[in-house]
Design a protein around this motif. Structure first.
Motif, mmCIF file in Angstrom:
data_model
loop_
_atom_site.group_PDB
_atom_site.id
_atom_site.type_symbol
_atom_site.label_atom_id
_atom_site.label_comp_id
_atom_site.label_asym_id
_atom_site.label_seq_id
_atom_site.Cartn_x
_atom_site.Cartn_y
_atom_site.Cartn_z
ATOM 1 N N MET A 662 0.829 -1.208 0.000
ATOM 2 C CA MET A 662 0.000 0.000 0.000
ATOM 3 C C MET A 662 0.863 1.259 0.000
ATOM 4 N N ALA A 663 1.948 1.238 0.794
ATOM 5 C CA ALA A 663 2.840 2.398 0.831
ATOM 6 C C ALA A 663 3.471 2.645 -0.536
ATOM 7 N N GLU A 665 2.168 1.700 -3.439
ATOM 8 C CA GLU A 665 1.122 2.143 -4.362
ATOM 9 C C GLU A 665 0.856 3.638 -4.210
ATOM 10 N N VAL A 666 0.866 4.125 -2.963
ATOM 11 C CA VAL A 666 0.691 5.562 -2.734
ATOM 12 C C VAL A 666 1.842 6.332 -3.357
ATOM 13 N N LYS A 667 3.049 5.790 -3.207
ATOM 14 C CA LYS A 667 4.227 6.425 -3.795
ATOM 15 C C LYS A 667 4.114 6.456 -5.324
ATOM 16 N N LEU A 669 1.396 6.480 -7.082
ATOM 17 C CA LEU A 669 0.379 7.464 -7.471
ATOM 18 C C LEU A 669 0.944 8.880 -7.443
ATOM 19 N N SER A 670 1.847 9.150 -6.492
ATOM 20 C CA SER A 670 2.489 10.472 -6.475
ATOM 21 C C SER A 670 3.347 10.677 -7.719
ATOM 22 N N ASN A 698 -6.973 10.220 -7.955
ATOM 23 C CA ASN A 698 -7.602 10.498 -6.660
ATOM 24 C C ASN A 698 -8.553 9.384 -6.250
ATOM 25 N N GLU A 701 -6.487 6.499 -4.938
ATOM 26 C CA GLU A 701 -5.928 6.789 -3.615
ATOM 27 C C GLU A 701 -7.009 6.755 -2.541
ATOM 28 N N GLU A 702 -8.188 7.293 -2.859
ATOM 29 C CA GLU A 702 -9.273 7.311 -1.884
ATOM 30 C C GLU A 702 -9.743 5.897 -1.566
ATOM 31 N N MET A 704 -7.879 3.240 -1.568
ATOM 32 C CA MET A 704 -6.879 2.669 -0.668
ATOM 33 C C MET A 704 -7.077 3.175 0.756
ATOM 34 N N ASN A 705 -7.443 4.438 0.901
ATOM 35 C CA ASN A 705 -7.703 4.986 2.232
ATOM 36 C C ASN A 705 -8.910 4.322 2.880
#
Length: 709
Positions: A662-663, A665-667, A669-670, A698, A701-702, A704-705
């Motif tokens: 997950m970390a 994947e967030v990276k 997306l950035s 977005n 990312e949302e 995943m949150n």
């Protein structure tokens, strides 16, 4: 017209109460909603009559379906013992002990009515303490236990309540008939819920398979599911709609691995829609509670000849009794369940503290209110329901005492404080809004379409991740890169046939010539491995023949597709269902027995995967185009995942692995956001295309949150 006016009024009161709650954060929103209802009843003389069946359908079905849908299935299975103990045994004990206690407190109350009151008070509402779980030191295990218990005891408590009401109304009760009927309506209700959600899951997956990915449509289908299931269970099969919607919620595909079949937008819109629906439903229930309290008090004073203050004191005693019974049961269960060395430690300060917290955490809420409001007005013969207004008042007061008790006492026990949330109320930061500033829209030289830009962004992201792979966890990077390669592959396929896109490769559904070539190579490798195992007498003749037939069938389907895409989908769906049921059955068998039954199959699968991987590695070093390179990588991940699963090292099921992924994947997306901005500044895409791409990022990312919550 009266119904419409009532709905508008209740929603207006709900809005006002929730606005006020933002200024008085120390007061639970539900208490403010109750207060709004009381004020409306006192000063506006509002009184609303609720039909029992309609009320249960409108409130019970969606609330319980949502609870089952959101509960973590891993924890539900882990804590199945204590959850079932609290949800079934504790409900029965509380009903019996509480019924006797209430009868002792109020001798004029019929026995059936006393048991009915305690039965409706048995369902707990865990959302009341979830918001303080992170800041206060409530153990995660206790939170999962309370949540799982609530999911099941909503069903068991309401069924017991139903029998209590029936005994009061008819004046007849047979323990034998009630027990048989209980198991009948529960088991058949569970089957109805399982079968119907299986049908709805298939419909939603088929729509996605056919390219119907309208997020609003899928959200509406999700919302309507519990109402249909509850109605069919209650009115057609005459079984428990409560059990049906709970089982349906647990088995709903929106919380398992099939999520990858749905786009981030669908998942986000569906999740937010559910939040809105549950938020409104729970708010309405508490407003209705507030509206009913003044009239319950008024009728209580005139009809039941019990002083209002004395009735309030009785409600307080009933709440204390429920806390004591719950804490005592938890202490006894924990004492014997932790008895590993056959030594019983009766005195434990830590255990006493946890069990006391468990007792206070048993907050009564929306489901209790739904049940008590559904009490009939009359019994057989036309007489009024015995002490209905007293029951309504006592249940309402117990709910308030439990809310106040959790609000005031839990922070003291945990030596911390935080605002308390209730079903449908969550505390989250505001979402980042898209930059929709349309000023300075000077024309820019556009080179790429949205699909072309998306492909280029994915390519750049993959290159960036591959450059970092050597310095990180190779397995995590490989998994994320493989997902992006799936997306690139799907973008290429969609140019020819949009309906064929998916996030997986499949032996049963080949999507191109290159797929077929690689599958044929891999199957030949698997056949070589099978022949070698058989020649060395490592597998039986029967296993050898079964494996050959299976590979031959796959090879034949690659060459000649016998079915239409729709028929292929349904055959695959039936097959997956069969395998899932088979796995559930195997869970009740010892691992050694399973291993013995599948020993040859495991050997064949592992040997075939190793042989295929070796061949793919050889092909990877030869010259070929970029698309084939990506496809080889995807096939490698397919066989690597198979080996990890067979060897018990399936990292995809590890919480640590998922956290790292997950970390990353967030990276990633950035990185995509940065690439979008670069392309916009370079004039390769328009501002509208950039906004669309950012919106998709977005959404991802949302989602995943939401999963992290």
């Amino acid at each position: 017209m009266e119904i419409l006016e009532s709905i508008i009024l209740i929603l207006s009161l709900l809005i006002i109460a929730n606005i006020v709650s933002h200024y008085f954060v120390s007061i639970p929103p539900s208490l403010l909603q109750i207060a709004a209802g009381i004020l409306a009843a006192l000063f506006m003389h509002v009184k609303i009559y609720v039909d029992t069946e309609w009320f249960l359908l409108a409130f019970i079905a969606p609330i319980l379906f949502n609870d089952g849908n959101n509960f973590p299935k891993r924890e539900l299975w882990k804590l199945k013992g204590p959850i079932l103990g609290n949800a079934i045994v504790l409900v029965i004990i509380s009903t019996l002990v509480g019924g006797v206690f209430v009868k002792w407190l109020i001798p004029s109350l019929p026995w059936a009515t006393a048991f009915t009151l305690v039965a409706v008070l048995s369902p707990t509402d865990p959302i009341a303490v979830q918001s303080i779980a992170k800041k206060a030191h409530i153990p995660d295990k206790l939170m999962h236990l309370i949540s799982g218990e609530s999911l099941i005891n909503d069903a068991s408590g309401l069924i017991c309540f139903k029998y209590g009401v029936a005994a009061t109304v008819t004046g007849m009760f047979s323990l034998k008939d009630a027990t048989i009927d209980f198991f009948h309506i529960s088991i058949v209700g569970a089957l109805v819920g399982a079968v119907m959600i299986w049908i709805f899951n298939g419909i939603r997956l088929y729509l996605m398979n056919q390219g119907v990915d309208d997020s609003i449509l899928h959200a509406i289908i999700q919302i309507i599911i519990p109402f249909i299931i509850y109605y069919v269970a209650e009115d057609i099969f005459d079984v428990s709609g409560v059990v049906a919607v709970v089982i349906a919620g647990i088995l709903n595909i929106s919380t398992n691995h099939n999520l990858s079949s749905f786009t981030p937008e669908i998942r986000l819109v569906t999740s937010r829609t559910w939040n809105l629906v549950v938020y409104v439903l729970n708010g309405i229930v508490f407003v209705l509670l507030g509206i009913e309290i003044p009239f319950a008090m008024e009728e209580l004073v005139h009809n039941d000849k019990i002083n209002t203050f004395y009735a309030t004191f009785l409600a307080f005693l009933i709440w204390v009794m429920l806390v004591v019974v719950r804490a005592a049961w938890s202490y006894i269960y924990a004492t014997f369940s932790n008895n590993e060395d056959n030594k019983i430690d009766w005195l434990s300060k830590t255990r006493l503290h946890d069990c006391l917290m468990s007792g206070i955490s048993g907050v009564r809420g929306a489901v209790t209110m739904v049940g008590v409001l559904s009490l009939p007005l009359t019994i057989k013969g036309g007489s009024p329901f015995p002490s209905r207004t007293l029951l309504l008042f006592l249940a309402s007061a117990v709910i308030i005492f439990s809310l106040l008790g959790a609000t005031l006492l839990i922070p003291l026990l945990t030596k911390n404080s935080a605002p308390v949330a209730y079903r449908g109320n969550t505390f989250s930061s505001d979402e980042d809004e898209l930059d929709d500033d349309d000023e300075d829209e000077s024309p820019t030289p556009v080179v790429l379409t949205q699909a072309e830009a998306n492909r280029l962004i994915l390519d750049k992201t993959i290159k960036k991740l591959r450059a970092e792979m050597d310095d990180g966890d190779v397995g995590v990077y490989s998994s994320v890169i493989a997902e992006y390669l799936y997306d690139i592959r799907n973008l290429s396929i969609q140019n020819n046939n949009p309906k064929l896109a998916s996030h997986q490769i499949s032996k049963r559904r080949v999507k191109g010539k290159k797929d077929a070539e690689l599958w044929d190579i891999c199957f030949n490798c698997e056949l070589e491995a099978i022949e070698k195992l058989y020649a060395n007498d490592e597998i039986s003749t029967e296993s050898y023949e079964i494996a050959l037939r299976k590979i031959a069938k796959y090879k034949k389907e690659i060459v000649h597709r016998r079915y239409s895409p729709s028929i292929e989908f349904f055959l695959s769906y039936f097959r997956r269902t069969y395998l899932q049921i088979k796995r559930w059955i195997y869970r009740s068998v010892k691992y050694d027995d399973i291993k013995q039954l599948n020993q040859d199959s495991i050997k064949i699968s592992a040997a075939g995967a190793k042989k295929a991987l070796a061949k793919l590695q050889e092909l990877n070093h030869s010259e070929h185009d970029e698309f084939t390179d990506n496809l080889i990588y995807i096939f490698q991940r397919h066989y690597e995942d198979r080996l990890e699963l067979l060897q018990g090292k399936y990292r995809g099921r590890s919480p640590e692995f998922n956290g790292k992924r997950m970390a990353l994947e967030v990276k990633a997306l950035s990185y995509q956001r940065a690439f979008v901005q670069d392309m916009l500044e370079q004039g390769k895409i328009s501002k509208g295309t950039a906004n669309e791409l950012r919106q998709n990022i977005n959404y991802s990312e949302e989602v995943m949150n939401i999963g992290a919550e």
